[in-house]
Design a protein around this motif. Structure first.
Motif, PDB file in Angstrom:
ATOM      1  N   PHE A  53      37.029  34.327  50.632  1.00  0.00           N
ATOM      2  CA  PHE A  53      35.825  34.795  51.306  1.00  0.00           C
ATOM      3  C   PHE A  53      34.952  33.641  51.785  1.00  0.00           C
TER       4      PHE A  53
ATOM      5  N   LEU B  77      38.586  43.270  44.226  1.00  0.00           N
ATOM      6  CA  LEU B  77      39.330  44.160  45.134  1.00  0.00           C
ATOM      7  C   LEU B  77      40.427  43.399  45.868  1.00  0.00           C
ATOM      8  N   ALA B  78      40.085  42.204  46.361  1.00  0.00           N
ATOM      9  CA  ALA B  78      41.031  41.455  47.175  1.00  0.00           C
ATOM     10  C   ALA B  78      42.212  40.968  46.356  1.00  0.00           C
ATOM     11  N   LEU B  79      42.061  40.930  45.029  1.00  0.00           N
ATOM     12  CA  LEU B  79      43.195  40.544  44.191  1.00  0.00           C
ATOM     13  C   LEU B  79      44.089  41.745  43.893  1.00  0.00           C
ATOM     14  N   GLY B  80      43.704  42.902  44.426  1.00  0.00           N
ATOM     15  CA  GLY B  80      44.508  44.095  44.168  1.00  0.00           C
ATOM     16  C   GLY B  80      44.070  44.810  42.911  1.00  0.00           C
TER      17      GLY B  80
ATOM     18  N   MET C  72      43.125  37.081  49.857  1.00  0.00           N
ATOM     19  CA  MET C  72      41.957  36.845  50.702  1.00  0.00           C
ATOM     20  C   MET C  72      41.016  35.833  50.051  1.00  0.00           C
TER      21      MET C  72
ATOM     22  N   ARG D  53      39.708  41.862  57.918  1.00  0.00           N
ATOM     23  CA  ARG D  53      39.674  42.727  56.736  1.00  0.00           C
ATOM     24  C   ARG D  53      40.545  43.970  56.892  1.00  0.00           C
TER      25      ARG D  53
ATOM     26  N   ARG E  23      31.663  33.058  51.112  1.00  0.00           N
ATOM     27  CA  ARG E  23      30.973  32.405  50.004  1.00  0.00           C
ATOM     28  C   ARG E  23      31.926  32.332  48.832  1.00  0.00           C
ATOM     29  N   PRO E  24      32.032  31.167  48.195  1.00  0.00           N
ATOM     30  CA  PRO E  24      32.911  31.078  47.022  1.00  0.00           C
ATOM     31  C   PRO E  24      32.493  32.127  45.996  1.00  0.00           C
ATOM     32  N   ASN E  25      33.443  32.909  45.521  1.00  0.00           N
ATOM     33  CA  ASN E  25      33.079  33.969  44.580  1.00  0.00           C
ATOM     34  C   ASN E  25      33.971  34.005  43.355  1.00  0.00           C
TER      35      ASN E  25
ATOM     36  N   VAL F 185      45.780  49.222  47.102  1.00  0.00           N
ATOM     37  CA  VAL F 185      45.746  48.249  46.004  1.00  0.00           C
ATOM     38  C   VAL F 185      46.997  47.375  46.038  1.00  0.00           C
TER      39      VAL F 185
ATOM     40  N   MET G 232      40.887  45.855  53.383  1.00  0.00           N
ATOM     41  CA  MET G 232      39.575  45.685  52.761  1.00  0.00           C
ATOM     42  C   MET G 232      38.485  46.327  53.606  1.00  0.00           C
TER      43      MET G 232
ATOM     44  N   ALA H  69      35.817  40.223  45.324  1.00  0.00           N
ATOM     45  CA  ALA H  69      36.765  39.258  44.767  1.00  0.00           C
ATOM     46  C   ALA H  69      37.842  39.988  43.984  1.00  0.00           C
TER      47      ALA H  69
ATOM     48  N   VAL I 283      36.913  49.647  52.286  1.00  0.00           N
ATOM     49  CA  VAL I 283      36.054  49.744  51.097  1.00  0.00           C
ATOM     50  C   VAL I 283      34.576  49.748  51.499  1.00  0.00           C
ATOM     51  N   THR I 284      34.275  49.344  52.738  1.00  0.00           N
ATOM     52  CA  THR I 284      32.915  49.477  53.239  1.00  0.00           C
ATOM     53  C   THR I 284      32.638  50.956  53.479  1.00  0.00           C
ATOM     54  N   PRO I 285      31.480  51.471  53.033  1.00  0.00           N
ATOM     55  CA  PRO I 285      31.207  52.890  53.266  1.00  0.00           C
ATOM     56  C   PRO I 285      31.310  53.226  54.752  1.00  0.00           C
TER      57      PRO I 285
ATOM     58  N   ASN J  37      44.259  43.453  55.185  1.00  0.00           N
ATOM     59  CA  ASN J  37      44.616  43.750  53.787  1.00  0.00           C
ATOM     60  C   ASN J  37      43.905  45.014  53.296  1.00  0.00           C
TER      61      ASN J  37
ATOM     62  N   ARG K 100      27.966  42.220  45.784  1.00  0.00           N
ATOM     63  CA  ARG K 100      29.117  42.773  46.490  1.00  0.00           C
ATOM     64  C   ARG K 100      30.288  41.798  46.454  1.00  0.00           C
ATOM     65  N   MET K 101      29.977  40.497  46.523  1.00  0.00           N
ATOM     66  CA  MET K 101      31.073  39.535  46.641  1.00  0.00           C
ATOM     67  C   MET K 101      31.897  39.450  45.352  1.00  0.00           C
ATOM     68  N   HIS K 102      31.283  39.763  44.197  1.00  0.00           N
ATOM     69  CA  HIS K 102      32.078  39.758  42.971  1.00  0.00           C
ATOM     70  C   HIS K 102      33.037  40.929  42.956  1.00  0.00           C
TER      71      HIS K 102
ATOM     72  N   PHE L   8      34.814  34.581  39.513  1.00  0.00           N
ATOM     73  CA  PHE L   8      34.180  35.498  38.567  1.00  0.00           C
ATOM     74  C   PHE L   8      33.276  34.689  37.640  1.00  0.00           C
TER      75      PHE L   8
ATOM     76  N   ARG M 107      46.775  44.794  48.853  1.00  0.00           N
ATOM     77  CA  ARG M 107      45.919  43.646  48.563  1.00  0.00           C
ATOM     78  C   ARG M 107      46.588  42.684  47.593  1.00  0.00           C
ATOM     79  N   ARG M 108      47.590  43.163  46.858  1.00  0.00           N
ATOM     80  CA  ARG M 108      48.293  42.243  45.967  1.00  0.00           C
ATOM     81  C   ARG M 108      49.283  41.371  46.740  1.00  0.00           C
TER      82      ARG M 108
END
Lengths: 258, 328
Positions: free
Chosen positions: A91, B214-217, A89, A48, A93-95, A81, A53, B212, A56-58, A51, B207-209, A97, A84-85
């Motif tokens: 993850f 964030l990781a796309l920018g 990435m 993480r 677990r499939p996420n 930002v 990431m 998702a 972004v964790t506190p 990229n 969090r994972m949404h 939208f 990350r473009r």
């Protein structure tokens, strides 16, 4: 398009806790590099940081350098930002939208970057879904919700979403650990195809998987509870699994761990 | 092995034909919960029957059209009363309240859940909770003593620049004891309830949404637009309905601020108008038995309006259920 990653002296923190310590490695373009190691050894954290990431964790904080070709991702003035473009990435677990259709899931990243004509988007949707070996399964229901697919299909949808924006690097954090063996096989085949176009880094707990898909393997370990994780060694996958140069790697791979 | 795609708990297994050996605790609990359910239905049915019966007594003697007449004179000879003004005032003041409160509530909820530093977020949530606990008569007094005089300036401004819209045209120089002021006061009153519910929903976005997106920018705002707002959509609707329910039925605050009249006016800034609850509160004490029946009839209409609003909200939520976060 695919770029080389060159990490030097990288440490990552959660608040005051050091999670990984002083990691340096090089990842060649258009190759697959697998990270293996016991739980808590910091492989996901390290992934993480590639990229941005992690931050972004506190409390997340990083020291050191990550060069993508000749650009330091952690130089001041670099927008996370934008990083990350270019570094996609996938993850554990499939996420997908949940509120978006399959089509909108694939184009989500593109729509962030700018405006496209519908025809262009349709082409990219087909190309990305074909690239993720999902096109034939979903081409008749692109307007159905992405959350209605099976777990393996959802994960390939997430891969399609990540490659739709044509990133330079693709990071995968245990992408198959929530999938059944058939879906795992589908994703592994896919990784083999994707490495023609992308630099791929994959974290996995499954050593057979690392042996199957990767060109290079990095073994991470930690010396004790509360200690930061370290990179033990990185070498060609074949060598790591046949004749590693560090005893700890051999112990871990052959199951004589700890 | 298949991968679970739903987080919803599996439905309990259907009871088999053979009864399991009866454990006393099970039977007591079954009886208690079944009893509670039945009691609720009985109470609801009793209220509806009571309202309908008393209302029918009044409406059958009404010489004016109950739904369209601009008058409330059940003591007159012949008795003439209608709910048109009340329905108009209730709906308009609630619409104003929703139009003001919902966007602000979403903004506050987003700030508390996603923008504010943690040290600030917790006290803010607490203050919002406190606001929800202020009694409505206090809001009413505040409205009458503070809001009404202070709104004179805003009313003048609206009249001057937006007077051409007709609804913001102020025809007299009366005090701001208008439906517009009531709407704003109701907005303040329902804001904490709506904010709290929406904040809870936003905090539950997996969090994972968010990752998702964030990781796309995605930038912070894009994360909110792509994952937080869609996930919270049904929650926002539910929260709004909760607030709307309170706005529709609010009594004391409205009665304290509004100067009631049964003259119809489309000019929202003019004093006058009325709402169901305000009218009942104002007239109930001095009404005779028939007058009370008439007021109950108006209460029945409010009951039906609330029911319709809730039903509509459920339809909206159900229509897009498979796209909701619950299916993830």
């Amino acid at each position: 398009m695919a770029k080389r990653i060159d990490v030097s002296g990288l440490s990552a923190f959660y608040g005051s806790h050091k999670a990984i310590d002083d990691i340096s490695m090089t990842v060649e373009p258009c190759s697959v590099t697998a990270f293996i190691g016991p739980s808590g050894c910091g492989k996901s954290t390290f992934l993480r940081t590639l990229n941005r990431m992690h931050e972004v964790t506190p409390g997340g904080r990083v020291e050191g350098k990550v060069m993508l070709d000749d650009e330091n991702l952690y130089a001041s003035g670099i927008d996370p930002v934008a990083v990350r473009r270019t570094v996609g990435m996938v993850f554990q677990r499939p996420n997908p939208f949940p509120t978006m259709s399959i089509r909108d899931n694939v184009t989500a990243g593109l729509r962030l970057n700018g405006s496209y004509k519908k025809r262009e988007l349709d082409e990219i949707v087909e190309k990305s879904l074909r690239g993720a070996n999902l096109w034939n399964e979903v081409k008749d229901r692109l307007d159905r919700p992405g959350a209605g697919l099976s777990g393996g299909q959802q994960q390939r949808l997430c891969i399609a979403r990540a490659i739709a924006v044509e990133p330079e690097v693709l990071l995968m954090d245990e992408p198959c650990s929530a999938l059944d063996p058939i879906s795992t096989l589908a994703v592994e085949d896919l990784i083999g195809e994707l490495k023609q176009r992308f630099t791929i880094v994959i974290v996995t707990h499954n050593m057979q998987q690392a042996a199957r898909v990767s060109d290079r393997t990095a073994f991470f370990n930690l010396s004790g509870i509360g200690e930061p994780g370290r990179l033990v060694e990185i070498d060609d996958t074949e060598r790591i699994f046949s004749n590693p140069s560090v005893q700890a790697t051999e112990d871990y791979i052959s199951g004589r761990f700890g | 092995m298949d991968t679970p795609t739903s987080k919803a708990p599996a439905p309990p297994e259907a009871p088999q034909g053979r009864r399991t050996t009866g454990k006393a605790g099970d039977r007591v609990f079954l009886g208690l919960s079944r009893g509670s359910g039945i009691v609720l239905l009985v109470i609801m049915a009793a209220i509806a029957a009571f309202l309908a019966y008393r209302a029918s007594l009044a409406i059958s003697k009404d010489q004016a059209n109950f739904l369209t007449a601009f008058a409330w004179n059940p003591q007159g000879n012949p008795p003439e009363f209608g709910i048109a003004i009340l329905a108009y005032g209730t709906v308009v003041s609630s619409i104003i309240a929703m139009a003001v409160a919902v966007p602000v509530a979403i903004g506050i909820a987003l700030f508390v859940s996603h923008y504010a530093p943690r040290k600030l977020a917790a006290p803010m949530a607490y203050v919002i909770d406190l606001l929800a606990a202020v009694p409505s008569i206090v809001y009413g007094l505040w409205g009458a003593l503070v809001l009404v005089p202070y709104l004179a300036g805003l009313n003048q401004w609206l009249d001057e620049y937006l007077g051409w819209t007709y609804i913001f045209d102020k025809t007299g120089s009366g005090p701001a004891r208008s439906l517009f002021t009531v709407g704003l006061l109701l907005a303040v009153m329902i804001l904490p309830v709506i904010t709290n519910v929406i904040r809870e929903v936003f905090l539950q976005v997996p969090r994972m949404h968010e990752e998702a997106a964030l990781a796309l920018g995605a930038t912070r705002w894009e994360v909110i637009r792509m994952s937080v707002l869609p996930f919270g959509r049904s929650g926002i609707i539910s929260a709004s309905m909760l607030g709307l329910g309170r706005a529709l039925g609010e009594t004391m605050a409205v009665a304290t601020v509004l100067s009631p009249s049964f003259v119809f006016s489309g000019h929202l800034l003019d004093p006058g108008g009325g709402t169901f609850a305000q009218n009942i509160a104002a007239k109930f004490n001095e009404a005779d038995a028939f007058g009370r029946d008439a007021l109950i009839a108006s209460g029945l209409v409010l009951f039906v309006i609330t029911l319709l609003v809730n039903g509509a909200a459920r339809l909206i939520i159900a229509r897009r259920k498979e796209y909701s976060g619950a299916a993830a």
